[in-house]
Design a protein around this motif. Structure first.
Motif, PDB file in Angstrom:
ATOM      1  N   GLY A  28       0.808  -1.222   0.000  1.00  0.00           N
ATOM      2  CA  GLY A  28       0.000   0.000   0.000  1.00  0.00           C
ATOM      3  C   GLY A  28       0.834   1.262   0.000  1.00  0.00           C
ATOM      4  N   THR A  29       1.834   1.315   0.883  1.00  0.00           N
ATOM      5  CA  THR A  29       2.697   2.495   0.966  1.00  0.00           C
ATOM      6  C   THR A  29       3.500   2.688  -0.312  1.00  0.00           C
ATOM      7  OG1 THR A  29       2.877   2.200   3.355  1.00  0.00           O
ATOM      8  CG2 THR A  29       4.523   3.597   2.303  1.00  0.00           C
ATOM      9  N   ALA A  30       4.012   1.582  -0.879  1.00  0.00           N
ATOM     10  CA  ALA A  30       4.815   1.664  -2.100  1.00  0.00           C
ATOM     11  C   ALA A  30       4.004   2.240  -3.254  1.00  0.00           C
ATOM     12  CB  ALA A  30       5.348   0.280  -2.470  1.00  0.00           C
ATOM     13  N   CYS A  31       2.740   1.836  -3.367  1.00  0.00           N
ATOM     14  CA  CYS A  31       1.903   2.329  -4.466  1.00  0.00           C
ATOM     15  C   CYS A  31       1.548   3.796  -4.282  1.00  0.00           C
ATOM     16  CB  CYS A  31       0.638   1.484  -4.576  1.00  0.00           C
ATOM     17  SG  CYS A  31       0.942  -0.188  -5.199  1.00  0.00           S
ATOM     18  N   ILE A  32       1.343   4.217  -3.038  1.00  0.00           N
ATOM     19  CA  ILE A  32       1.070   5.628  -2.781  1.00  0.00           C
ATOM     20  C   ILE A  32       2.270   6.482  -3.182  1.00  0.00           C
ATOM     21  CG2 ILE A  32       0.678   7.325  -0.949  1.00  0.00           C
ATOM     22  CD1 ILE A  32      -1.023   5.178   0.451  1.00  0.00           C
ATOM     23  N   LYS A  33       3.470   6.024  -2.821  1.00  0.00           N
ATOM     24  CA  LYS A  33       4.695   6.742  -3.209  1.00  0.00           C
ATOM     25  C   LYS A  33       4.839   6.804  -4.731  1.00  0.00           C
ATOM     26  CE  LYS A  33       8.605   6.080  -1.236  1.00  0.00           C
ATOM     27  NZ  LYS A  33       9.799   5.374  -0.694  1.00  0.00           N
ATOM     28  N   ALA A  34       4.524   5.682  -5.398  1.00  0.00           N
ATOM     29  CA  ALA A  34       4.631   5.653  -6.860  1.00  0.00           C
ATOM     30  C   ALA A  34       3.628   6.605  -7.494  1.00  0.00           C
ATOM     31  CB  ALA A  34       4.413   4.228  -7.370  1.00  0.00           C
ATOM     32  N   GLY A  35       2.400   6.625  -6.950  1.00  0.00           N
ATOM     33  CA  GLY A  35       1.393   7.540  -7.476  1.00  0.00           C
ATOM     34  C   GLY A  35       1.793   8.991  -7.310  1.00  0.00           C
ATOM     35  N   THR A  36       2.423   9.298  -6.192  1.00  0.00           N
ATOM     36  CA  THR A  36       2.883  10.670  -5.954  1.00  0.00           C
ATOM     37  C   THR A  36       3.968  11.054  -6.949  1.00  0.00           C
ATOM     38  OG1 THR A  36       2.363  10.445  -3.594  1.00  0.00           O
ATOM     39  CG2 THR A  36       3.843  12.235  -4.232  1.00  0.00           C
ATOM     40  N   SER A  37       4.872  10.104  -7.262  1.00  0.00           N
ATOM     41  CA  SER A  37       5.934  10.395  -8.242  1.00  0.00           C
ATOM     42  C   SER A  37       5.350  10.602  -9.635  1.00  0.00           C
ATOM     43  CB  SER A  37       6.966   9.264  -8.265  1.00  0.00           C
ATOM     44  OG  SER A  37       6.450   8.086  -8.868  1.00  0.00           O
ATOM     45  N   LEU A  38       4.298   9.847  -9.963  1.00  0.00           N
ATOM     46  CA  LEU A  38       3.640  10.037 -11.256  1.00  0.00           C
ATOM     47  C   LEU A  38       3.000  11.419 -11.337  1.00  0.00           C
ATOM     48  CD1 LEU A  38       1.876   6.601 -11.940  1.00  0.00           C
ATOM     49  CD2 LEU A  38       3.767   7.615 -13.235  1.00  0.00           C
ATOM     50  N   LEU A  39       2.371  11.836 -10.253  1.00  0.00           N
ATOM     51  CA  LEU A  39       1.738  13.159 -10.227  1.00  0.00           C
ATOM     52  C   LEU A  39       2.769  14.249 -10.499  1.00  0.00           C
ATOM     53  CD1 LEU A  39      -0.541  15.140  -9.654  1.00  0.00           C
ATOM     54  CD2 LEU A  39      -0.072  14.887  -7.212  1.00  0.00           C
TER      55      LEU A  39
END
Length: 430
Positions: free
Chosen positions: A267-278
């Motif tokens: 869960g945390t890894a995907c949130i971090k990845a989504g933030t980098s995409l943004l």
């Protein structure tokens, strides 16, 4: 920011049981801009520029292109059917060969599935057979003892298995076994770096097989391989949040979204990845149509596995073309082109307008004499096949680097050099 905190809290509360891969919501205007970037590509209906991935990406997104979308699918069908007819006749079908094997044909099958089309006709069976023949040829190239390599690559091998599985077509255990062996023995690591794209595509294909319980004798190995792929992708996460690099992150997220996991920090890894995409979207990244088409589904919380049971009645917002910015006179910048891995080393500085692509620099160099290059078309754009008369041989390619040793993440048509940069073309083995 409040959403980010809430998602982090939820992942902590439920992490002991099962974590889901969810990314923060991306501003709808940024998503719309991505979709608008695909519209001009849908006007390019020549056989060389047709790209089934564009149709798949739009169908799995929250947006639609109306009649333009219908026309694009119609053009895809005409082209692939003509190629299929030529393949069974004595006509020259050299231009069709890339379309009837590997990744291109697999993506076309995914496009048909995205349109809720099921194969039951003779034409459909021939397309399925064509892709199965491709996999058989690749299996033979890999060899009984796994000492060889696919004629293309394991990415296309996994994509082809995924396309057939989505259409609920069974594959022989020996075909699936080659992909499993590659996952189990770290075959997707090149020059010390994991190919996140290849891992993700293999994971999507194997997850599809697991859901249908195809190849039941291989099920324990399939389940273990999926876990292995997930672990490798998570380990490949950079401090900035992306998996591998920013352009491999969408496909990685597709794979991670397919099933929950416990105790791995999903869960945390995907949130971090989504933030980098943004952040990357705010900086204007993602101009390539293939990369955009892999990104749009996850922004709509979908993956390629949603094509197993596609929702063709889903409400999607109509895209309208973007308003073009007024033309400004660009400044002139200098870019140095360098080739060390050639019989006669080459280094020359060129002056181009800011915003020019690397391909523009290569064309200018060739027009000026003393420099030659060759390319081959692909769904991700043209890629170099030869420089200064030197062709890339078996398991070789021309790598693009920003001096001294920073590999470029984009191809020659997408990368825009900055003032004063030196771009090196280097022949390397993989």
């Amino acid at each position: 920011m409040e959403l980010l905190k809430a998602l982090l809290l939820l992942s902590g509360v439920f992490g002991a049981l099962a974590e889901f891969c969810v990314i923060p919501r991306i501003d709808s205007q940024l998503v719309e801009k991505l979709g608008q970037r695909l519209l001009p590509w849908m006007d390019r209906l020549s056989s060389e520029q047709l790209n089934p991935s564009i149709f798949v990406g739009l169908r799995l997104s929250s947006m639609q292109a109306g009649t333009k979308e219908d026309l694009y699918l119609h053009s895809l069908k005409i082209h692939y059917q003509q190629c299929l007819l030529r393949s069974t006749s004595s006509d020259d079908n050299s231009s069709c060969q890339p379309k009837l094997s590997g990744g291109s044909l697999a993506l076309y099958l995914l496009a048909l599935r995205a349109n809720c089309e099921f194969f039951g006709s003779r034409k459909g069976d021939r397309l399925i057979s064509q892709l199965k023949w491709f996999l058989e040829d690749e299996k033979k190239a890999i060899g009984h003892n796994h000492e060889g390599h696919p004629n293309t690559n394991y990415y296309q091998y996994g994509l082809s298995i995924l396309a057939l599985c989505v259409h609920q077509k069974r594959l022989h255990d020996s075909v699936v076994g080659k992909l499993l062996y590659a996952v189990e023995h770290d075959y997707f690591t090149y020059q010390g770096h994991v190919s996140v794209d290849t891992e993700a595509m293999a994971g999507l294909a194997l997850t599809c097989l697991e859901r249908f319980n195809f190849n039941s004798d291989l099920r324990p190995r399939i389940t273990m391989a999926i876990e292995t792929v997930r672990e490798k992708i998570l380990k490949a996460q950079a401090p900035e949040g992306y998996f591998g690099n920013i352009y491999s992150t969408p496909l990685a997220l597709q794979m991670l979204m397919t099933s929950p996991a416990s105790g791995v920090g999903l869960g945390t890894a995907c949130i971090k990845a989504g933030t980098s995409l943004l952040l990357s979207l705010q900086d204007g990244a993602f101009q390539n149509p293939l990369m955009i088409s892999q990104l749009l589904p996850i922004l709509n919380h979908k993956t390629y596995l949603d094509l197993i049971f596609p929702d063709c009645q889903a409400s999607r917002v109509m895209l309208v073309p973007a308003v073009e910015d007024p033309v400004h006179i660009s400044e002139v910048i200098s870019v140095t082109l360098k080739v060390a891995s050639a019989l006669s080393p080459y280094e020359q500085t060129f002056f181009v307008f800011a915003g020019s692509s690397l391909e523009d620099v290569l064309k200018l160099a060739q027009d000026g004499g003393g420099f030659t290059y060759g390319t081959q078309a692909s769904l991700s754009g043209p890629y170099l096949t030869s420089v200064l008369g030197k062709d890339a041989g078996d398991r070789e390619y021309w790598q693009l680097l920003r001096a001294p040793d920073t590999p470029l993440l984009q191809g020659i048509a997408d990368y825009k050099p900055q003032d004063g940069e030196t771009i090196e073309l280097r022949l390397v083995r993989w």
